[in-house]
Each structure stands twice: as C-alpha cells, then as structure tokens.
Design an enzyme around this catalytic site. Structure first.
Site, short mmCIF file in Angstrom:
data_model
loop_
_atom_site.label_atom_id
_atom_site.label_comp_id
_atom_site.label_asym_id
_atom_site.label_seq_id
_atom_site.Cartn_x
_atom_site.Cartn_y
_atom_site.Cartn_z
N HIS A 87 63.13 -30.93 -58.61
CA HIS A 87 63.44 -31.64 -59.87
C HIS A 87 64.65 -32.53 -59.63
O HIS A 87 65.79 -32.04 -59.58
CB HIS A 87 63.75 -30.64 -61.00
CG HIS A 87 64.01 -31.28 -62.32
ND1 HIS A 87 63.47 -30.78 -63.50
CD2 HIS A 87 64.76 -32.35 -62.70
CE1 HIS A 87 63.86 -31.54 -64.52
NE2 HIS A 87 64.66 -32.49 -64.05
N HIS A 119 66.43 -36.68 -60.46
CA HIS A 119 66.38 -38.03 -61.04
C HIS A 119 67.02 -38.98 -60.03
O HIS A 119 68.22 -38.88 -59.76
CB HIS A 119 67.15 -38.08 -62.36
CG HIS A 119 66.61 -37.11 -63.37
ND1 HIS A 119 65.65 -37.47 -64.28
CD2 HIS A 119 66.85 -35.78 -63.57
CE1 HIS A 119 65.33 -36.40 -65.02
NE2 HIS A 119 66.04 -35.38 -64.60
N LYS A 168 54.98 -34.77 -66.19
CA LYS A 168 56.14 -34.22 -66.91
C LYS A 168 55.97 -34.38 -68.40
O LYS A 168 55.70 -35.48 -68.90
CB LYS A 168 57.40 -34.97 -66.43
CG LYS A 168 58.69 -34.51 -67.08
CD LYS A 168 59.17 -33.18 -66.56
CE LYS A 168 60.37 -32.64 -67.32
NZ LYS A 168 61.64 -33.22 -66.91
N HIS A 196 60.04 -30.10 -69.95
CA HIS A 196 61.38 -30.02 -70.52
C HIS A 196 61.24 -29.16 -71.77
O HIS A 196 60.73 -29.60 -72.79
CB HIS A 196 61.91 -31.42 -70.88
CG HIS A 196 63.33 -31.37 -71.37
ND1 HIS A 196 64.40 -31.82 -70.65
CD2 HIS A 196 63.85 -30.86 -72.52
CE1 HIS A 196 65.52 -31.60 -71.33
NE2 HIS A 196 65.21 -31.02 -72.47
N HIS A 236 64.53 -26.48 -65.31
CA HIS A 236 65.96 -26.24 -65.58
C HIS A 236 66.19 -25.22 -66.69
O HIS A 236 66.75 -25.54 -67.73
CB HIS A 236 66.70 -27.55 -65.87
CG HIS A 236 66.01 -28.54 -66.75
ND1 HIS A 236 65.44 -28.21 -67.95
CD2 HIS A 236 65.81 -29.88 -66.61
CE1 HIS A 236 64.92 -29.28 -68.50
NE2 HIS A 236 65.12 -30.32 -67.70
N ASP A 293 67.98 -30.88 -60.78
CA ASP A 293 68.14 -31.73 -61.97
C ASP A 293 69.35 -32.65 -61.79
O ASP A 293 70.05 -32.96 -62.76
CB ASP A 293 68.26 -30.91 -63.25
CG ASP A 293 68.12 -31.78 -64.50
OD1 ASP A 293 67.55 -32.88 -64.39
OD2 ASP A 293 68.59 -31.36 -65.57
C1 NCD Z 1 68.31 -35.91 -67.43
C2 NCD Z 1 68.50 -37.41 -67.21
O1 NCD Z 1 69.62 -37.89 -67.39
O2 NCD Z 1 67.53 -38.08 -66.84
N1 NCD Z 1 69.45 -35.39 -68.13
C3 NCD Z 1 69.87 -34.10 -68.19
O3 NCD Z 1 70.81 -33.83 -68.91
N2 NCD Z 1 69.30 -33.16 -67.49
C4 NCD Z 1 67.03 -35.65 -68.15
C5 NCD Z 1 66.63 -34.20 -68.20
O4 NCD Z 1 66.20 -33.63 -67.20
O5 NCD Z 1 66.77 -33.60 -69.28
ZN ZN Z 2 65.85 -33.53 -65.33
#
Ligand code: NCD
Ligand code: ZN
Length: 362
Positions: free
Chosen positions: A17, A19, A103, A140, A178, A251
């Site tokens: 996971h 970003h 997702k 999520h 998460h 995450d």
């Molecule tokens: C994530 C993001 O900024 O893309 N933010 C977070 O607080 N984890 C999105 C997510 O996974 O909820």
């Molecule tokens: Zn995330």
C-alpha cells in the site's frame, strides 16, 4: 531468514500500500520506495483518479521513468472504483496484467476520494466480477457520516459495511487497508482466509496523543487517524504475531510541507524512506524479529498469489538519525520540502543495500 541480535537477513520485502503521486512529487519520492521494496501496490487516488486500463498503463510508465536505470522495481497498479465503472474494464485490466487489484474509497473518506463510492450496494456488479476473477478488493475502511465520531469510523464501517459485504461476496479476496483498531484486528483474525489487513509503521509507533504533543502536529495526521494506546498495542501484537492475515503496507502518503502545515492540512504521512527500519524497531522491541520476514516479505505475496522475492535484504543494528526534511524540486524548479515520519529521531536499525545484489535466499 537469519537473525542475530545484531543483524537480520530477510527476503526482499514488498509494500502492499503506497502513494507514489505524480509529476515532481513522484520524481521526488519514487526511489525511496523502489530502493527497498521489490514490488508495491500503487494507490490510484490521483487527480484525476486511475479509472481506465490506459491511464494505469501510462501511470506505470511514469513511475518507471521516474527511477534511475537498473532499479529492479515492479509497480502493481490498482483501479479506483466508482459507481460508473464498468465491470468489463476491471476484467480486461486484470486479464491483461495491468490491474492487480481495485481500491474502494468511500466518497470523501480521504485524500482525492470525492469520486469514490457513495453507496456500496451500487458497485455490487463490480464486486461480483472481482469475486469471479479472483481480483482483490482493497478497502479504505471508514464510514463518512459526519455524525459518527472520527475515532469510531473504522469500527462502524466494519459493522455496517464490511461485514454485510463479505456475506454478499463470500469468495471475494479483501484487504482491509491500514487498520487502526483492536476491532479491525479481531475482525480480520476471525474472518476467512480471504480477508487480510495491512498495517502501517506509524500506527505501530504512535497513538492519537502524537497529534497534539506540545501543539497541533500535522505531521502525524493521516487517515484513518491514529487511535488510543490500546489500539496501537493490539496492532503491534497483530503485526508481530507472524499470522498470515497481516502484512506490510506503509501507506506512505507524501504531501508537500506547505500543504500539511495549513489551516486545513492534508492527511497523509511520508514514511517510505525509513519504513523498513521503522518496522524493524517495532519487531525488535516486541522480541519478534523472527517474524519480520513473514510480515514484510511472505504474507503479502502469499495472499496475492504471487511468488516470493529471492533477493536477500540485510538490516544491521546501527543507529541513524532521520533528517528533519527532504527537499524535492517542483515543476517550476522551486525547492519544496517533505517532512518524513520519525523526523529528527534516531532509529536503531539500518538497511545495508550493498549486500542486496549478490546471493539468493534458499
Ligand atoms: C492518503 C493520501 O494522502 O493519499 N492519506 C492518508 O492519510 N493515508 C490516502 C489514504 O490512504 O487514506
Ligand atoms: Zn493510503
């Protein structure tokens, strides 16, 4: 895997996971993940989101282009579920090896989720398709009802949305992403083998007090938000247990410092740079270094039905100080900053990258 008090060698881990963003932010963070992790599930919450096979192929190329030549990294792409997406797109993307998973963002639950799902029943035909083709659903898991206390939103989601969803789709492979609560730990442990969860480094290290320590600390703000200490302790037990249903998902969610430190700061913690060391510290403190490899390198690929990595990765007990900030260069050539998780702290473990290339793990 070999462990001693001073050194641990595990199969190279994957991040289930992450970003990676786009543009200059992607350029600034991609290597942080790719230097450590062989594969990563890349989240699709870009602006606009990844909702077609073609946009996922292009995004995958941008990720690979952001890395130096010779870095052995496989981005595993995901589709962003919307109520308008056609099941045929998911099926084709999965069949062609583009979409590893899809997702589910409840609309407005987190960063760039406004085009997510308002009514989960409206995507039943997508979920039926995913169940049939064995394509994992990544969730999520928070309700968005403003009447529900933000600290209860994961627990309420499990009761009101996830439980009924699993009853409707018993053969669907599901990752609750998460997780942050004791209730989520217990739910996943008592579910079938089709249900698993990722656990982040930050939810293993901090509870909700971190958000308010000496003032308002936006660097610790993420979603789902960190909970009480009893939940952190439950997550630490789960992650370090070696149980197959729990695996590594950082995450890591970078936002520019100016976007975090604002009157309406973004949710997300950038932890990719020191994620493995951060996890290692937790496993060490819990006397469970012998389970680090299961969590980081075995349980994830086993759940996704993928081969295990064979390249070894070594961690040694050598302390290092995490920098206060990382600099990236914006599209306009301006200097911008990211604040990493553990900024200014000393971590007890270090990854040794030189030994990575040589041998294979038997
Ligand atoms: C994530 C993001 O900024 O893309 N933010 C977070 O607080 N984890 C999105 C997510 O996974 O909820
Ligand atoms: Zn995330």
């Amino acid at each position: 895997m070999t462990t001693s008090h001073e050194k641990i060698v595990i199969r190279q881990p994957d991040d289930w996971h992450v970003h990676l963003r786009d543009g200059s932010l992607l350029d600034g963070v991609a290597l942080s993940t790719a230097r450590i992790f062989r594969r990563a599930i890349v989240m699709p919450n870009l602006q606009p989101p990844i909702i077609s096979v073609e946009s996922a192929i292009k995004y995958r190329k941008r990720i690979l282009d952001a890395l130096p030549k010779g870095v052995d990294f496989i981005p595993l792409m995901t589709a962003y579920l919307t109520e308008d997406l056609s099941p045929g797109v998911l099926e084709r993307g999965h069949r062609e090896g583009v979409f590893t998973a899809a997702k589910l963002y409840p609309a407005n639950s987190t960063t760039n989720s406004s085009e997510g799902v308002r009514d989960i029943r409206a995507i039943d035909s997508l979920l039926e398709t995913m169940e049939r083709i064995d394509m994992p659903l990544l969730i999520h898991g928070e309700v968005t009802d403003p009447e529900i206390d933000i600290f209860d939103r994961e627990e309420v989601f499990i009761d009101k949305c996830l439980s009924p969803l699993l009853t409707r789709h018993p053969a669907l492979r599901v990752v609750l992403e998460h997780i942050t609560t004791l209730q989520a730990v217990q739910f996943v442990e008592s579910s079938s083998e089709m249900v698993a969860a990722t656990i982040t480094p930050h939810h293993l290290h901090v509870n909700r007090n971190a958000l308010f320590k000496g003032g308002l600390r936006s660097d610790f703000y993420c979603l789902p938000v960190a909970k009480r200490e009893l939940h952190r302790l439950a997550l630490r037990q789960a992650a370090t247990s070696g149980k197959k249903c729990f695996f590594l998902g950082t995450d890591s969610a970078p936002h520019r410092r100016v976007d975090k430190e604002s009157s309406c700061g973004c949710a997300g913690i950038f932890n990719a740079k020191f994620a493995l060391e951060s996890y290692a510290e937790v496993f060490d403190d819990e006397g469970a270094l012998h389970h680090l490899e299961a969590f980081a390198s075995i349980n994830g690929p086993s759940f996704y039905g993928m081969p295990l990595n064979n390249t070894p990765m070594t961690l040694v007990r050598r302390s290092q100080v995490v920098p206060q900030t990382f600099q990236i260069t914006s599209e306009l050539n301006r200097k911008e900053y990211l604040v990493p998780f553990h900024a200014g702290e000393t971590l007890q473990w270090s990854v040794v990258l030189d030994e990575k290339d040589s041998k294979t793990v038997s």
